[in-house]
Motif scaffolding. Structure first.
Motif, short mmCIF file in Angstrom:
data_model
loop_
_atom_site.label_atom_id
_atom_site.label_comp_id
_atom_site.label_asym_id
_atom_site.label_seq_id
_atom_site.Cartn_x
_atom_site.Cartn_y
_atom_site.Cartn_z
N SER A 24 3.32 -19.26 -32.68
CA SER A 24 3.49 -19.23 -31.23
C SER A 24 3.79 -18.10 -30.23
O SER A 24 3.18 -17.70 -29.17
CB SER A 24 4.81 -20.04 -30.13
N LEU A 25 3.84 -16.94 -30.83
CA LEU A 25 3.30 -16.10 -30.38
C LEU A 25 2.04 -15.03 -30.21
O LEU A 25 1.74 -14.27 -28.96
CB LEU A 25 4.86 -15.14 -31.20
N GLY A 28 8.84 -25.09 -29.98
CA GLY A 28 9.83 -26.22 -29.52
C GLY A 28 9.98 -25.50 -27.58
O GLY A 28 11.32 -26.65 -27.67
N GLY A 29 9.66 -25.07 -27.59
CA GLY A 29 9.66 -25.02 -26.15
C GLY A 29 10.97 -24.01 -25.90
O GLY A 29 12.03 -24.11 -24.22
N GLN A 30 11.34 -23.32 -26.89
CA GLN A 30 13.14 -22.97 -26.89
C GLN A 30 12.51 -21.45 -27.20
O GLN A 30 13.88 -21.00 -27.28
CB GLN A 30 13.57 -23.62 -27.44
N ASN A 57 7.91 -18.72 -23.02
CA ASN A 57 7.87 -19.87 -22.03
C ASN A 57 8.04 -18.92 -21.23
O ASN A 57 7.20 -19.07 -19.35
CB ASN A 57 9.48 -20.30 -21.63
N TRP A 58 8.49 -17.39 -20.95
CA TRP A 58 8.17 -15.93 -19.85
C TRP A 58 6.92 -16.46 -19.64
O TRP A 58 6.14 -16.22 -18.56
CB TRP A 58 8.50 -15.35 -20.67
N MET A 59 5.76 -16.08 -20.51
CA MET A 59 4.09 -15.61 -20.88
C MET A 59 3.46 -17.09 -19.76
O MET A 59 2.21 -16.40 -19.60
CB MET A 59 3.92 -15.65 -22.43
N ALA A 60 3.74 -17.69 -20.77
CA ALA A 60 3.20 -19.10 -19.68
C ALA A 60 3.95 -19.25 -18.47
O ALA A 60 2.77 -19.26 -17.84
CB ALA A 60 3.76 -20.78 -20.66
N GLY A 61 4.87 -18.95 -18.04
CA GLY A 61 5.47 -19.11 -16.38
C GLY A 61 4.55 -18.30 -15.79
O GLY A 61 3.95 -18.24 -14.94
N VAL A 62 4.22 -16.61 -16.07
CA VAL A 62 3.58 -15.65 -15.54
C VAL A 62 2.57 -15.62 -15.33
O VAL A 62 1.90 -15.83 -13.85
CB VAL A 62 3.66 -14.19 -15.96
N VAL A 63 1.58 -15.92 -16.46
CA VAL A 63 0.25 -16.15 -16.32
C VAL A 63 0.21 -17.70 -15.92
O VAL A 63 -1.15 -17.52 -14.79
CB VAL A 63 -0.24 -16.87 -17.84
N ARG A 64 0.84 -18.68 -15.66
CA ARG A 64 0.21 -19.83 -15.21
C ARG A 64 0.87 -19.51 -13.30
O ARG A 64 -0.49 -20.05 -11.95
CB ARG A 64 1.06 -21.19 -15.43
N SER A 65 1.65 -18.69 -13.12
CA SER A 65 1.85 -18.85 -11.40
C SER A 65 0.61 -17.95 -10.91
O SER A 65 0.91 -17.69 -9.77
CB SER A 65 3.13 -17.57 -12.11
N GLU A 66 0.22 -16.53 -11.72
CA GLU A 66 -0.87 -15.85 -11.16
C GLU A 66 -2.61 -16.72 -11.10
O GLU A 66 -3.16 -16.23 -10.85
CB GLU A 66 -1.53 -14.71 -12.73
N ASP A 82 17.66 -19.74 -16.76
CA ASP A 82 18.59 -21.53 -16.98
C ASP A 82 19.11 -20.07 -18.28
O ASP A 82 19.64 -20.65 -18.88
CB ASP A 82 18.42 -22.48 -16.59
N ASN A 83 18.16 -20.53 -19.13
CA ASN A 83 18.25 -19.36 -20.45
C ASN A 83 18.12 -17.66 -20.27
O ASN A 83 17.72 -17.60 -21.48
CB ASN A 83 17.05 -19.97 -21.69
N ALA A 84 18.78 -17.66 -19.19
CA ALA A 84 18.62 -15.86 -19.80
C ALA A 84 19.58 -14.87 -21.38
O ALA A 84 18.78 -14.46 -21.15
CB ALA A 84 19.19 -15.41 -18.44
N ALA A 85 20.53 -15.73 -21.68
CA ALA A 85 20.89 -15.51 -22.56
C ALA A 85 19.92 -15.35 -24.09
O ALA A 85 20.39 -14.24 -24.66
CB ALA A 85 21.40 -16.46 -22.69
N LYS A 86 19.02 -15.90 -23.40
CA LYS A 86 17.90 -15.85 -25.15
C LYS A 86 17.02 -14.67 -24.71
O LYS A 86 15.88 -14.47 -25.34
CB LYS A 86 17.51 -17.79 -24.93
N ALA A 87 16.46 -13.92 -23.53
CA ALA A 87 16.38 -13.08 -23.38
C ALA A 87 16.27 -12.21 -24.15
O ALA A 87 17.08 -11.48 -24.18
CB ALA A 87 16.02 -12.54 -22.19
N PRO A 88 14.80 -11.02 -24.49
CA PRO A 88 15.17 -9.98 -25.32
C PRO A 88 16.79 -9.07 -24.60
O PRO A 88 16.69 -8.51 -25.20
CB PRO A 88 13.77 -9.59 -25.33
#
Length: 637
Positions: A98-99, A139-141, A146-155, A175-181
């Motif tokens: 996925s990465l 697994g969508g988690q 999700n960050w890359m997908a959201g940024v790309v789709r938004s552009e 909603d899942n900020a705690a999972k961010a690097p």
């Protein structure tokens, strides 16, 4: 006109305006690409690492992706990653797959504007499918996916119908900020949610997201997921603000309150508190100390502060602590005055405000004087806690002091392995002293290595890493000194992409630490071993920036429009340092030009972006050239 033909024409016309994730458009010119990559040792290093095997640390994959993107080599990068995915796929986990797919999709999306028109719609749809597969495999988690997908789709243009999916993915990231690097990744989440709101006419929501992002406008030709922030008043911070317990109830680390880290230790008997280093300014020292006491109730009084070295950012806040009751005792090396004099009277003052903010005053440093000086290895106790004070001679300053708590397995090492080997704008640093200090630290073998800045603690976090790194640094020194002996220019040494023979095959834990050190070890050794007359004729003349501007404008006849076109061409080729050199020379003759100012902003933003995760000092300098603040994000979802 038939409706079907008209619709296809509209789609193709709209596709012409595919954005490239706020990058500079890159033309698919193989000759230009090969010329650029030959001059990009950072890119070549990460290519070599990623070509050997799937990286143990995913950050190495994304650093390679970022290099391709920043240099406007997205097409080449997408092909490289796709080839690695195909080669490694049988041994990749679903998460790793996925990465790879996400990183490849980002580069493809940026490259889409260079794809032939008739192929572009299919190319983009394949990229969207790649993002979907990455999300499925994770697994969508997985935050990064999700960050890359959201940024790309938004552009993507509205014709692709990705806005709702983008908003859902970006909202998931909030909603899942705690999972961010790192919380710095949320900056782009807010920015892109704001752009989506702006597109649907909801300006109030858009402006709220813009404020939370820390950006000040919608004109952002770069992408920032860095934890670094730059504020004109308070200076630079390496990471988001937090208080961590290194040893529960005993050792506390205060991060992101200003330029440096603060550490505080509760003594064995629980009756005394002692600190490590005093910060940069009295106001930041006050803010950090009060935050600690507000979070950790019932702390004993502060009795002592141990100074790891007397740089600006480690002693400048001393006056605040001296005003406490009881007044703590300060311990520092016996040769601390040499360092104070160097930074107070020799170092160019112009850099102070860039690094430490407008509130910084050099008098806060000059007034520092310890109560106790340390000349030799010393053992003492504070509140029953055994402390060993170990003087070192490098690598950053000659007044280094390791503070070791053997019973807790904690060693405070200051900036002894700061990659710059001293401040880049000061004549200091001791490479052999660094090697000797590594030997001392490795021999003591503490469980916790706590450095003066958060990235150092994160990247040089064990004695095992230091032990592996030392022979590679020795090898690097040999290569640099040999090159100097051959009369090579400093830039040529960098472009050689010096990689120790055994590093790629067997030392994955030091891929990033070695990379972080390499550039500045070369620079410091070159500076210390080459006189003021250099082989490339640098230093022989005494030409000023005014003279160089005259060369371009008065003798070569460069006009404002020609200068702008040249800078834009260099930027499109990813040659930002070259463009910067031209702007720092000829650009001064057109200081009031809006077009030159716009080109300058683009170049320095791209340089800031390039170093946003690997070189904080370059980040500071480049952002300061255009007075660009990267403000901390506003709190709240």
């Amino acid at each position: 006109m038939r409706p079907g033909v008209y619709s296809l024409g509209a789609l193709l016309l709209s596709a012409l305006f595919l954005v490239s994730l706020r990058g500079v458009r890159a033309d698919a010119d193989a000759r230009r690409q090969s010329e650029t990559t030959a001059r990009a040792p950072e890119l070549e290093y990460f290519k070599a690492i990623n070509q050997a095997a799937p990286p143990k640390d995913p950050q190495l994959l994304f650093l390679l992706m970022a290099q391709y993107s920043n240099l406007n080599l997205q097409g080449e990068g997408a092909e490289f990653l796709a080839a690695r995915f195909k080669e490694f796929e049988p041994r990749l986990t679903d998460t790793q797959k996925s990465l790879y797919l996400s990183a490849t999709a980002v580069l493809r999306a940026q490259h889409a504007s260079s794809v032939p028109l008739l192929q572009r719609i299919g190319y983009v749809n394949d990229t969207i499918a790649m993002l979907a597969r990455a999300e499925q495999l994770s697994g969508g988690q997985l935050f990064v996916v999700n960050w890359m997908a959201g940024v790309v789709r938004s552009e993507l243009p509205g014709i692709f119908g990705q806005s709702k999916a983008a908003e859902a993915e970006l909202t998931w990231c909030l909603d899942n900020a705690a999972k961010a690097p790192d919380s710095g990744w949320l900056r782009e989440v807010h920015y892109h949610l704001g752009k989506l709101a702006l597109a649907r006419g909801d300006r109030a929501t858009a402006e709220a997201h813009l404020e939370k992002s820390g950006y000040t406008d919608w004109n952002r030709p770069v992408t920032m997921n860095t934890p670094f922030t730059e504020n004109a008043a308070t200076g630079f911070t390496f990471a988001s603000r937090r208080i961590s317990e290194i040893v529960p109830g005993r050792v506390y680390a205060l991060t992101g309150f200003e330029f440096t880290e603060y550490y505080f230790v509760v003594s064995d008997d629980g009756r005394e508190l002692f600190g490590i280093d005093a910060g940069t300014r009295p106001d930041s020292a006050k803010g950090a100390y009060e935050a600690l006491r507000a979070q950790v109730l019932g702390l004993p009084p502060l009795r002592a502060i141990f100074i790891t070295h007397s740089h600006w950012d480690h002693v400048g806040g001393h006056s605040y602590f001296r005003g406490l009751n009881p007044r703590p005792r300060f311990y520092a090396r016996n040769n601390y005055e040499e360092e104070i004099a160097r930074e107070s009277f020799v170092a160019p003052a112009v850099f102070d405000k860039y690094f430490f903010g407008e509130r910084f005053h050099i008098e806060h440093v000059r007034s520092f004087k310890p109560d106790v000086t340390v000349a030799a290895r010393t053992e003492l106790k504070v509140g029953g806690t055994r402390i060993e004070l170990i003087p070192i001679q490098g690598g950053e300053t000659s007044d280094g002091l390791l503070i070791y708590l053997p019973h807790q397995g904690v060693m405070f090492v200051g900036d002894f392995i700061m990659p710059y080997l001293g401040a880049p704008f000061v004549e200091e640093g001791n490479f052999q002293g660094l090697l000797d200090a590594i030997d001392i630290v490795v021999a003591e073998n503490p469980q916790h290595l706590l450095h003066g800045h958060e990235p150092l603690t994160r990247n040089f976090n064990s004695t095992a890493i230091l032990a592996q790194l030392k022979p590679d640094l020795v090898w690097l020194r040999g290569q640099v000194l040999s090159a100097i002996g051959r009369g090579e220019e400093r830039g040529v040494i960098h472009q050689a992409n010096l990689i120790p023979p055994g590093l790629i095959a067997g030392q994955p834990d030091i891929y990033l630490p070695y990379f972080i050190m390499r550039e500045h070890v070369i620079d410091r050794l070159y500076d210390q071993n080459v006189g003021y007359w250099q082989p490339d004729m640098q230093g022989i003349d005494h030409l000023t920036s005014v003279d160089r501007a005259s060369l371009f404008v008065d003798y070569l006849g460069v006009t404002e429009s020609q200068l702008v076109r040249a800078v834009e061409h260099m930027a499109a080729d990813g040659k930002y340092e070259l463009a910067s050199s031209l702007l720092e020379s000829a650009g001064k003759r057109f200081a009031g030009s809006p077009s030159v100012g716009k080109a300058k902003r683009l170049v320095y933003l791209k340089l800031t972006e390039k170093h946003g995760n690997t070189d904080p000092f370059k980040f500071i300098i480049y952002s300061s050239r255009i007075r660009e603040q990267v403000l901390p994000m506003a709190s709240g979802k």
